[in-house]
Enzyme design. Structure first.
Site, PDB file in Angstrom:
ATOM      1  N   HIS A  20       0.859  -1.185   0.000  1.00 19.88           N
ATOM      2  CA  HIS A  20       0.000   0.000   0.000  1.00 19.88           C
ATOM      3  C   HIS A  20       0.893   1.233   0.000  1.00 19.88           C
ATOM      4  O   HIS A  20       1.899   1.251   0.707  1.00 19.88           O
ATOM      5  CB  HIS A  20      -0.790   0.104   1.309  1.00 19.88           C
ATOM      6  CG  HIS A  20      -1.733  -1.004   1.604  1.00 19.88           C
ATOM      7  ND1 HIS A  20      -3.076  -0.798   1.782  1.00 19.88           N
ATOM      8  CD2 HIS A  20      -1.533  -2.325   1.794  1.00 19.88           C
ATOM      9  CE1 HIS A  20      -3.666  -1.941   2.072  1.00 19.88           C
ATOM     10  NE2 HIS A  20      -2.752  -2.894   2.081  1.00 19.88           N
ATOM     11  N   TYR A  63      -5.884  -7.177  -1.889  1.00 18.23           N
ATOM     12  CA  TYR A  63      -6.033  -5.997  -2.763  1.00 18.23           C
ATOM     13  C   TYR A  63      -5.430  -6.264  -4.146  1.00 18.23           C
ATOM     14  O   TYR A  63      -4.666  -7.213  -4.319  1.00 18.23           O
ATOM     15  CB  TYR A  63      -5.402  -4.757  -2.123  1.00 18.23           C
ATOM     16  CG  TYR A  63      -3.968  -4.874  -1.636  1.00 18.23           C
ATOM     17  CD1 TYR A  63      -2.896  -4.549  -2.458  1.00 18.23           C
ATOM     18  CD2 TYR A  63      -3.680  -5.285  -0.333  1.00 18.23           C
ATOM     19  CE1 TYR A  63      -1.578  -4.622  -1.998  1.00 18.23           C
ATOM     20  CE2 TYR A  63      -2.373  -5.368   0.130  1.00 18.23           C
ATOM     21  CZ  TYR A  63      -1.329  -5.023  -0.703  1.00 18.23           C
ATOM     22  OH  TYR A  63      -0.044  -5.107  -0.245  1.00 18.23           O
TER      23      TYR A  63
HETATM   24  P1  FAD Z   1      14.544  -3.236   3.305  1.00 18.78           P
HETATM   25  O1  FAD Z   1      13.385  -3.178   2.384  1.00 18.78           O
HETATM   26  O2  FAD Z   1      14.748  -4.472   4.098  1.00 18.78           O
HETATM   27  O3  FAD Z   1      15.835  -2.945   2.438  1.00 18.78           O
HETATM   28  C1  FAD Z   1      17.134  -3.131   2.938  1.00 18.78           C
HETATM   29  C2  FAD Z   1      18.069  -3.296   1.749  1.00 18.78           C
HETATM   30  O4  FAD Z   1      19.389  -3.326   2.236  1.00 18.78           O
HETATM   31  C3  FAD Z   1      17.832  -4.604   1.000  1.00 18.78           C
HETATM   32  O5  FAD Z   1      17.757  -4.342  -0.384  1.00 18.78           O
HETATM   33  C4  FAD Z   1      19.035  -5.456   1.388  1.00 18.78           C
HETATM   34  O6  FAD Z   1      19.404  -6.378   0.372  1.00 18.78           O
HETATM   35  C5  FAD Z   1      20.089  -4.393   1.625  1.00 18.78           C
HETATM   36  N1  FAD Z   1      21.148  -4.793   2.570  1.00 18.78           N
HETATM   37  C6  FAD Z   1      20.993  -5.446   3.757  1.00 18.78           C
HETATM   38  N2  FAD Z   1      22.181  -5.630   4.353  1.00 18.78           N
HETATM   39  C7  FAD Z   1      23.112  -5.089   3.530  1.00 18.78           C
HETATM   40  C8  FAD Z   1      24.533  -4.972   3.602  1.00 18.78           C
HETATM   41  N3  FAD Z   1      25.230  -5.457   4.648  1.00 18.78           N
HETATM   42  N4  FAD Z   1      25.184  -4.351   2.579  1.00 18.78           N
HETATM   43  C9  FAD Z   1      24.494  -3.852   1.505  1.00 18.78           C
HETATM   44  N5  FAD Z   1      23.146  -3.951   1.391  1.00 18.78           N
HETATM   45  C10 FAD Z   1      22.466  -4.547   2.399  1.00 18.78           C
HETATM   46  N6  FAD Z   1       5.261  -1.550   4.253  1.00 18.78           N
HETATM   47  C11 FAD Z   1       4.392  -0.635   3.722  1.00 18.78           C
HETATM   48  O7  FAD Z   1       4.662   0.580   3.776  1.00 18.78           O
HETATM   49  N7  FAD Z   1       3.218  -1.055   3.122  1.00 18.78           N
HETATM   50  C12 FAD Z   1       2.880  -2.381   3.032  1.00 18.78           C
HETATM   51  O8  FAD Z   1       1.831  -2.717   2.462  1.00 18.78           O
HETATM   52  C13 FAD Z   1       3.774  -3.366   3.586  1.00 18.78           C
HETATM   53  N8  FAD Z   1       3.510  -4.705   3.536  1.00 18.78           N
HETATM   54  C14 FAD Z   1       4.398  -5.611   4.086  1.00 18.78           C
HETATM   55  C15 FAD Z   1       4.102  -6.994   4.075  1.00 18.78           C
HETATM   56  C16 FAD Z   1       4.991  -7.929   4.638  1.00 18.78           C
HETATM   57  C17 FAD Z   1       4.640  -9.380   4.663  1.00 18.78           C
HETATM   58  C18 FAD Z   1       6.214  -7.474   5.198  1.00 18.78           C
HETATM   59  C19 FAD Z   1       7.204  -8.459   5.794  1.00 18.78           C
HETATM   60  C20 FAD Z   1       6.524  -6.108   5.214  1.00 18.78           C
HETATM   61  C21 FAD Z   1       5.609  -5.172   4.673  1.00 18.78           C
HETATM   62  N9  FAD Z   1       5.865  -3.786   4.721  1.00 18.78           N
HETATM   63  C22 FAD Z   1       4.982  -2.881   4.193  1.00 18.78           C
HETATM   64  C23 FAD Z   1       7.069  -3.307   5.422  1.00 18.78           C
HETATM   65  C24 FAD Z   1       8.179  -3.034   4.490  1.00 18.78           C
HETATM   66  O9  FAD Z   1       8.433  -4.123   3.651  1.00 18.78           O
HETATM   67  C25 FAD Z   1       9.471  -2.683   5.215  1.00 18.78           C
HETATM   68  O10 FAD Z   1       9.205  -1.877   6.321  1.00 18.78           O
HETATM   69  C26 FAD Z   1      10.372  -1.914   4.237  1.00 18.78           C
HETATM   70  O11 FAD Z   1      10.748  -2.762   3.192  1.00 18.78           O
HETATM   71  C27 FAD Z   1      11.599  -1.350   4.926  1.00 18.78           C
HETATM   72  O12 FAD Z   1      12.412  -0.731   3.958  1.00 18.78           O
HETATM   73  P2  FAD Z   1      13.964  -0.562   4.199  1.00 18.78           P
HETATM   74  O13 FAD Z   1      14.479   0.080   2.952  1.00 18.78           O
HETATM   75  O14 FAD Z   1      14.204   0.078   5.503  1.00 18.78           O
HETATM   76  O15 FAD Z   1      14.513  -2.046   4.356  1.00 18.78           O
END
Ligand code: FAD
Length: 383
Positions: free
Chosen positions: A48, A216
Site C-alpha cells: 500500500h 487488494y
Molecule cells: P529493506 O526493504 O529491508 O531494504 C534493505 C536493503 O538493504 C535490501 O535491499 C538489502 O538487500 C540491503 N542490505 C541489507 N544488508 C546489507 C549490507 N550489509 N550491505 C548492503 N546492502 C544490504 N510496508 C508498507 O509501507 N506497506 C505495506 O503494504 C507493507 N507490507 C508488508 C508486508 C509484509 C509481509 C512485510 C514483511 C513487510 C511489509 N511492509 C509494508 C514493510 C516493508 O516491507 C518494510 O518496512 C520496508 O521494506 C523497509 O524498507 P527498508 O528500505 O528500511 O529495508
C-alpha cells in the site's frame, strides 16, 4: 567554511535506501548507493502507498507514474472473516485526495521498487556490494565490503534493513525479535476469480480473533489480486527469510472463514510464508558520521501497511534536516532528524504490533494527512 557538500554513502537500495538516494542526488549531494543483492527480481508481493508516502513520491518525481501504475481503492474495508459483516468502511479514493492531499494506491512491490531504483544515478548504484564493516575514523568513514573492496564517505546512511550492519556497529549484536506471527503472501490471477459469483473488493481485510487476511489489487488494470496474512505461529526455526507454504496450510489456517477467502485459497498456485520481525524502539539512531533509517531503525509488523512508508518518510525528513542545518553540521542534522521521526515511527510500530489499525471505524488522518515537508520541525532540545 567550505560550501562543498559532503559525500554520502547509502547502504541498501530497498525502498528506504532508494528513496534516500534519489532525494539526496536530486538535492545535489554526491551520493553513492551500495546494495548487497546482485540484482532485484519481481517477487510476488504487493504494497500500500498512502497519501503520506505519495507526497514524497511527488518530490522524487514519480507520483504520476505511480498513479497510473496502481489500483485506486475507494475504501479500505474491514470484514468479519466468518460472517462477512462490515467492521469498518474507511473512505479512500477521491476522499483521500481531497482530505489527505494525495492518492491512496496499492501496487506490486517489484514494480514500485524498479521504478524507484530507476530514479537513482545508475553510475552511482553498486549492486553486489555487501557491507561487512564500517570504521568511523572521525574525519571520514571507511566501508569494507565482503568482496574485499573498500570505499570512503563523509556520511554513511544505514538503510540496510532489519539485520543492519550499521545498527550492529552502533548498538552491538542483537537478533531481531520474532513476533510469533507469520505472513503468507500470494498473487492470484484475476482471470481465475471470474469463475466465482463473488465480489472481490479492491482493498479488504478479513479478520478473526488472532489472524487476518488483507487482500487488494496490485495493478491498475486489476489483473493481479494479492493477499497477505497475519497468522500466529509460535516458532520460526527455518533460518531463511521465507519458506514455501501451500494451499493445504492456508485452508487449515483460515478454516471457518467465508466463501470469498476460500475462493482465494482455491485459486492459489504459489504461496510463501515470512516471519514477522520487530525490535523495540532503539536508544540510538545516529553517532558521529553514521545514521539509520527505515527497518534498520524501527522494524515492525506490517499490519498498518506503513513499514516502507516510515522508511520513505525517514529518507525525506533526513534530507530536509540536512538542508535545514547545512550538511556540514551533520551531527545537528541527524539529531534534528531523530527528534522529528522517533515519536511517529515508534507510534506506528506500536499500533502495527497491536494490529488494531482500521479494524473498526477510526480517523486515519494522523497517518495519511501527514506531510513530512510541511510538518513544523521540533527542536530536539525541547523534546
Ligand atoms: P529493506 O526493504 O529491508 O531494504 C534493505 C536493503 O538493504 C535490501 O535491499 C538489502 O538487500 C540491503 N542490505 C541489507 N544488508 C546489507 C549490507 N550489509 N550491505 C548492503 N546492502 C544490504 N510496508 C508498507 O509501507 N506497506 C505495506 O503494504 C507493507 N507490507 C508488508 C508486508 C509484509 C509481509 C512485510 C514483511 C513487510 C511489509 N511492509 C509494508 C514493510 C516493508 O516491507 C518494510 O518496512 C520496508 O521494506 C523497509 O524498507 P527498508 O528500505 O528500511 O529495508
Amino acid at each position: 567554511m567550505s560550501t562543498t557538500k559532503p559525500t554520502i554513502a547509502v547502504i541498501g537500495a530497498g525502498l528506504g535506501g532508494a528513496a534516500a538516494g534519489a532525494l539526496l542526488q536530486k538535492a545535489g549531494y554526491p551520493t553513492q548507493v551500495y546494495e548487497q543483492a546482485p540484482e532485484f527480481s519481481r517477487l510476488g508481493a504487493g504494497i500500500h502507498l498512502g497519501p503520506n508516502v505519495m507526497k514524497v513520491m511527488r518530490r522524487i518525481g514519480i507520483e504520476d507514474a505511480l498513479d497510473r501504475m496502481g489500483s485506486h481503492p475507494d475504501h479500505w474495508f474491514s470484514r468479519d472473516g466468518a460472517t462477512g459483516e462490515y467492521l469498518s468502511r474507511i473512505p479512500l479514493g477521491d476522499f483521500a485526495k481531497k482530505e489527505y492531499g494525495a492518492s491512496y494506491i496499492t501496487v506490486h512491490r517489484g514494480d514500485l521498487h524498479a521504478l524507484m531504483v530507476d530514479q537513482l544515478d545508475q553510475d552511482r548504484l553498486h549492486f553486489g556490494k555487501r557491507l561487512e564493516k564500517v570504521d568511523d575514523q572521525g574525519d571520514k568513514v571507511v566501508m569494507t565490503f565482503t568482496d574485499g573492496t573498500q570505499d570512503t564517505a563523509d556520511i554513511v546512511i544505514g538503510a540496510d534493513g532489519v539485520n543492519s550492519v550499521i545498527r550492529e556497529h552502533l548498538l552491538g549484536e542483537e537478533q531481531p525479535i520474532y513476533s510469533g506471527w507469520v505472513a503468507h503472501r500470494a498473487i492470484i490471477s484475476a482471470e481465475k476469480l471470474k469463475a466465482y459469483d463473488l465480489d472481490f473488493e479492491a482493498c479488504v481485510k478479513w479478520w478473526s480473533e488472532d489472524r487476518h487476511m488483507m487482500v487488494y489489487f496490485v495493478t491498475g488494470d486489476e489483473k493481479e489480486y494479492y493477499y497477505v496474512t497475519g497468522v500466529p505461529e509460535p516458532d520460526w526455526n527455518h533460518g531463511t527469510s521465507f519458506v514455501d507454504s501451500s494451499r493445504e496450510e492456508m485452508r487449515k489456517a483460515f478454516e471457518g472463514y467465508g466463501e470469498t477467502v476460500q475462493a482465494l485459497i482455491d485459486c492459489t498456485d504459489n504461496v510463501t510464508k515470512w516471519p514477522l520481525l520487530e525490535r523495540n524502539p532503539l536508544p540510538l539512531w545516529h553517532d558521529n558520521r553514521l545514521v539509520l533509517l527505515g527497518d534498520a531503525a524501527h522494524p515492525m509488523k506490517p499490519h498498518m501497511a506503513q513499514g516502507a512508508a516510515m522508511a520513505i518518510e525517514d529518507a525525506a525528513m533526513l534530507v530536509r534536516c540536512l538542508d535545514t542545518v547545512g550538511a556540514e553540521n551533520y551531527a545537528d542534522a541527524f539529531e534534528l532528524y531523530r527528534a522529528n521521526r522517533f515519536e511517529r515511527a515508534s507510534r506506528v510500530q506500536k499500533v502495527s504490533h497491536d494490529n488494531t489499525w482500521l479494524r473498526y471505524d477510526e480517523d486515519p488522518a494522523w497517518v495519511f494527512a501527514h506531510d513530512v515537508y510541511e510538518v513544523p520541525l521540533k527542536d530536539p532540545k525541547t523534546e
